[in-house]
Structure formats: structure tokens, C-alpha cells
Design a protein around this motif. Structure first.
Motif, mmCIF file in Angstrom:
data_model
loop_
_atom_site.group_PDB
_atom_site.id
_atom_site.type_symbol
_atom_site.label_atom_id
_atom_site.label_comp_id
_atom_site.label_asym_id
_atom_site.label_seq_id
_atom_site.Cartn_x
_atom_site.Cartn_y
_atom_site.Cartn_z
ATOM 1 N N SER A 39 -3.293 -5.626 2.364
ATOM 2 C CA SER A 39 -3.823 -5.671 0.998
ATOM 3 C C SER A 39 -3.919 -7.102 0.497
ATOM 4 O O SER A 39 -3.512 -7.432 -0.616
ATOM 5 N N ALA A 83 -4.248 -0.154 -2.860
ATOM 6 C CA ALA A 83 -3.474 -1.394 -2.846
ATOM 7 C C ALA A 83 -2.696 -1.411 -4.147
ATOM 8 O O ALA A 83 -3.242 -1.028 -5.185
ATOM 9 N N VAL A 143 -9.744 -6.333 0.107
ATOM 10 C CA VAL A 143 -8.355 -5.911 -0.124
ATOM 11 C C VAL A 143 -8.149 -4.504 0.427
ATOM 12 O O VAL A 143 -7.163 -4.212 1.101
ATOM 13 N N ARG A 170 0.859 -1.193 0.000
ATOM 14 C CA ARG A 170 0.000 0.000 0.000
ATOM 15 C C ARG A 170 0.886 1.231 0.000
ATOM 16 O O ARG A 170 1.053 1.889 1.022
#
Ligand code: HEM
Ligand code: SF4
Ligand code: FES
Lengths: 222, 250
Positions: free
Chosen positions: B176, B108, B170, A90
Motif C-alpha cells: 500500500s 489500503a 496504492v 491492508r
């Protein structure tokens, strides 16, 4: 598309390794606690010292010890790799995020609780394991324990680390069974019960030791 | 209820995939509590277009919670504050007059932002292509009771099949991880006779594709189950772990 990965390279395989090593470490926690309850025999440490001698002299124990070191190593190495890799998934963080609405803190900070347990382990080994194993003077294990737990700071750190160990296992124990695929079954209650023993009763059992010896010292016992 | 609300929106705006994005603030008067969240965005867009500005891009299709196209991370939660509800079924009555609402895309790396709030979820399609099917024609609908399936098993398969592939699992997961999605797709087939024959390869290939797409690995925080609009259970993840381990080890 016939692409597959090997078990050890797959994300599930690596989690499986975390689960198996984690549960292996749990069996050690149980054994280690039972052994250390010998400290409470009121004989000035005779039996406890004999137990210590037995541990460092026994070839089977020495072999298991190597397994234990490897277990820790694998658990920590994989735990750290997975944590680092997951963080990179992320790259742009959320501006606003509310994870406490969907998950427990224990589950989100398993890496932090594990890492502090690791720092504790290093200090713990330095205090007890290294002198007992490597000192030519063969110190008394019982003396090492009673000496170490005279310091309120040292005891405080122990209690903090044990709290985090419990917190680690509060998530970790049931998580390992979920990874193995056994949690969501008719055994769930049983697993949660054993989980309670491991995340609550066992850390509590360990905590009694430094508290007891600090108390004895302060009330003039040792 | 006709009392109108005033809302401050902070929306992620990003011109295209490689552009830098940022939160932009919009003041939205006259929001009806009966509007859906997406209708509120439609209204904002109408205003923007009338002013000659670029409309906020967001994904939507059925607007009745069955297609999995809508997304949006609203005030730090996937699909907003309600449980078991997709963004398209969220209404403004879940907010209060004067609220500030932060709206972001799914975050993500396997879901790159295409524009504003729209992300590319084709990684999910590729996972499906890797094994989320039965590779022979299994014929038409069989007569009732021609293939006996215990009710409990049929229910479990059906619950897994409720996954709409939205990707909220997710988005909500700190790692994620796509395990809830993949496990639902593996489960709906593995539980039934038509899908049973290929369960091994299916688990192996879908997991391999999931890893190749760059999803993170599950650490059992169960955030996915809590945020899933279809309330897919993490017992499917346990099943996927079993299926995969069995395929690899046995
Ligand atoms: C006596 C010590 C320890 C025990 C008994 C233990 C036990 C466990 C167990 C049972 C799990 C669950 C495995 C799973 O989720 O499948 C786990 C996870 C984990 N442990 Fe440990 N652990 C210990 C020490 C450590 C240490 C020293 C670290 C250092 C970094 C660590 C890091 C982790 C991490 C990162 C995870 C993954 C957590 C997650 O699922 O997010 N652990 N541990
Ligand atoms: S499991 Fe739930 S959150 Fe994940 S894609 Fe399917 S419906 Fe969406
Ligand atoms: S738009 Fe179809 S599920 Fe929301």
C-alpha cells in the motif's frame, strides 16, 4: 504545514538502510566466495587451512567481522520491521487478487527468501564459524568442509538455500539501486549486468563447492 | 455487435465506514459488449432502484480517463484487466458471456471505505497540500522558447504530470505504498524551472505527509507502474528517492 521527518525515521530512509546493508552484504558474498575457491587447490587443504588461520587471527578481519554482524543485524531487523508494518497497511485483504499480473514472485517474497537464507546462515555459522573460532582444539577448516559435505541432506539444504539467496538477490540487487535512485539511468545495463553476477554466477559458484565435495566423497575421494 | 452477454457480478457492499461489508452476488442479463463497465453498473443500479433497493455506490466523474475519480479493483486487478486504462474506459467486450466478475474497493488503510466501492482518498489531497505546488505566482504562459527547456526534459515532466491521482498504484501495491503518486507529483515540478526552487522542501514535506498518512514503504515490486492507467514510470520513484536523499543528506 512545515512538517518533515528525519532521514532514519522516514520510509525512504529506512529503505536506504536496507539497500546499503544489502549491498554491503553482497561485497562479503564476493570476498567469501573467492576465499573458498582455495578449497579447489589440490593440496589436501594446506593453503585453505592457512587462509582460515589468517582470517581468525587478523585484527583487521576481526573488526570487519563485527561490521558484518552489525550489517546482517540491521538488514534483518529493518527488513522484518518494514515487512510487518507494510502488512498492516491492508487490514482487509482483497477477496480476489492477481499480483502475478503486475509483479515478479521474487519481488513479492523477498522477506521469505531472506528469512530462509537467515536460517541457513545460523546453521552455516554453527558448522564452520563456531568451531573454527571458539574450539580450543583448532580443527582443520578443510576437514570441517569435507566432513560436512559428505551428507547428501546437508548438501541438499545448501543448494536450496543458495537458490533462494540467488532469488533474493535477483530482486534485491537492482532494487537496492532503485532505492538509491541510480537504476533508471544510463548505468541501468551495467547494474543489471552486475546484478546477474550476484544473483546467478556467485550463488552458482558457491553451489559448486558442496556438489564437488559430495561427488568426491561418493566416488571414493574423501 | 448486438449479441448480449450474461454476467454474474460479485460486488463489495458496505453500508458505511464502520459497517461490516461483504460480497453480494448479482446476476446481470442483457449486457451489451459495447457498454462501458460503469454503464453496466448504472444499469444494475437502475434495476436495484426500481426494486426499491440501495444502489451500489461507486466513484466516477469524467468517464473519459482524465479526472482520476473512478477506481474499482476488478477481478483482482486495479482498474481491471487492461493496461494503461482507467475503469471508466473499460468496456464489457473485455469480458466474455457467462463471466463472473468480482468488484472490490481499493484496499489500503489510508483509503478507508466510505460506502460500498467508494473510498476516501483525501490522504492524497493532504499530500498535495503539503508541497505539491509552486508557492508563488509564476505568471501567465511564457512565450515559446522564452524559458529554454530541452525536449526530453519537457517530455519527462509532462509524462509525470499525466498522473490523475486515482490511487490505483496504492491499491495494487502489496505494501500500500503511495510512492508512484508522490514521485509523479514531485517530478512534474522538480524537472521544470518554476518548480525547481522549492524542490528540497517539496520532497521532504510530501514524503513526511505520505508517511504520516500511513502509506506503506516501497519495496520496488513495480506493481504500481504495471497497473497505473497513465503508465507513470517507476523512474519517477528513483527520482523521488534521489530528491529526498539529497534534501536530507546534502
Ligand atoms: C547474504 C545475505 C543477504 C544479502 C546479500 C541481501 C541483500 C539484499 C539486497 C541487496 C536487498 C535490496 C535492498 C533494497 O531493496 O533496497 C535486500 C532486501 C531485503 N532483504 Fe536481504 N540480503 C541478505 C539476507 C537477508 C536476510 C537474512 C534477510 C532476513 C529476513 C533479508 C531480508 C530482506 C528483506 C525483507 C528485504 C526487502 C525486500 C524488499 O524490497 O521487499 N535479507 N537484501
Ligand atoms: S501514479 Fe498512476 S495509479 Fe498512481 S495515482 Fe497517479 S495515475 Fe493513478
Ligand atoms: S471517471 Fe474520470 S478518470 Fe475515470
Amino acid at each position: 504545514m512545515s512538517q518533515t521527518t528525519s532521514l532514519v525515521k522516514s520510509s525512504i530512509g529506512q529503505k536506504l538502510l536496507m539497500a546499503l546493508t544489502g549491498l554491503f552484504l553482497c561485497t562479503f558474498l564476493l570476498e567469501h566466495l573467492i576465499g573458498n575457491l582455495l578449497l579447489f587447490i589440490n593440496d589436501g587443504g594446506v593453503i585453505y587451512d592457512a587462509y582460515g588461520e589468517f582470517l581468525s587471527g587478523n585484527i583487521v578481519i576481526r573488526t570487519v567481522e563485527i561490521g558484518l554482524f552489525l550489517g546482517f543485524l540491521a538488514h534483518i531487523a529493518y527488513g522484518t520491521t518494514l515487512w510487518l508494518r507494510n502488512k498492516r497497511k491492508r487490514p482487509t485483504p482483497y477477496e480476489q487478487n492477481n499480483p502475478s499480473a503486475n509483479s515478479t514472485l521474487a519481488s513479492r517474497i523477498a522477506f521469505v527468501s531472506g528469512s530462509i537464507v537467515f536460517i541457513f546462515l545460523v546453521i552455516h555459522l554453527k558448522t564452520f564459524f563456531t568451531p573454527l573460532r571458539f574450539d580450543a582444539t583448532h580443527p582443520s577448516a578443510y576437514r570441517l568442509v569435507t566432513d560436512a559435505f559428505q551428507s547428501p541432506w546437508y548438501v541438499g539444504f545448501y543448494l536450496f538455500a543458495l537458490f533462494l539467496l540467488g532469488y533474493h538477490l535477483r530482486h534485491g540487487f537492482q532494487s537496492a539501486f532503485q532505492t538509491l535512485g541510480w537504476l533508471q539511468s544510463r548505468y541501468k545495463k551495467l547494474i543489471m549486468f552486475f546484478g546477474f553476477i550476484f544473483w546467478f554466477i556467485i550463488p552458482l559458484g558457491y553451489a559448486i563447492i558442496p556438489i564437488y565435495f559430495l561427488w568426491s566423497h561418493m566416488t571414493g575421494g574423501y | 455487435m448486438s449479441s448480449s452477454m450474461k454476467i454474474t457480478l460479485k460486488v463489495w457492499r458496505q453500508a458505511e465506514k464502520n459497517a461490516r461489508g461483504r460480497l453480494m452476488t448479482y446476476s446481470v442479463p442483457d449486457v451489451s459488449p459495447d457498454m462501458s463497465f460503469l454503464e453496466m453498473l448504472d444499469m444494475v443500479n437502475n434495476t436495484l432502484v426500481r426494486k426499491g433497493e440501495d444502489a451500489i455506490a461507486f466513484d466516477h466523474d469524467c468517464r473519459e480517463g482524465i479526472c482520476g475519480t473512478c477506481s474499482l479493483y476488478i477481478n483482482g486487478r486495479a482498474h481491471g484487466p487492461l493496461k494503461g486504462v482507467a475503469t471508466c474506459q473499460l468496456h464489457m467486450r473485455s469480458f466474455s458471456d457467462g463471466d463472473t466478475i468480482v468488484v472490490e474497493p481499493w484496499r489500503a488503510s489510508p483509503f478507508p471505505v466510505i460506502k460500498d466501492l467508494v473510498v476516501d482518498r483525501s490522504s492524497f489531497d493532504r499530500i498535495m497540500q503539503a508541497g505539491g505546488y509552486v508557492s508563488v505566482r509564476t505568471g501567465g504562459v511564457p512565450d515559446a522558447n522564452a524559458i529554454p527547456i530541452p525536449k526530453a526534459v519537457a517530455d519527462e515532466a509532462f509524462d509525470a504530470a499525466a498522473c490523475i491521482g486515482c490511487g490505483a498504484c496504492v491499491a495494487a501495491c502489496k505494501n500500500s505504498s503511495a510512492m508512484l503518486f508522490v514521485s509523479a507529483k514531485v517530478s512534474q515540478l522538480a524537472l521544470l524551472p518554476q518548480g525547481n526552487a522549492e524542490r528540497r522542501q517539496r520532497a521532504e514535506r510530501m514524503v513526511a505527509q505520505m508517511d504520516a498518512e500511513g502509506f506503506g514503504s516501497c519495496s520496488n515490486t513495480y506493481a504500481c507502474e504495471a497497473e497505473c492507467p497513465k503508465e507513470i514510470s517507476v523512474s519517477n520513484i528513483a527520482r523521488l528517492n534521489r530528491e529526498f536523499i539529497r534534501a536530507k543528506v546534502l
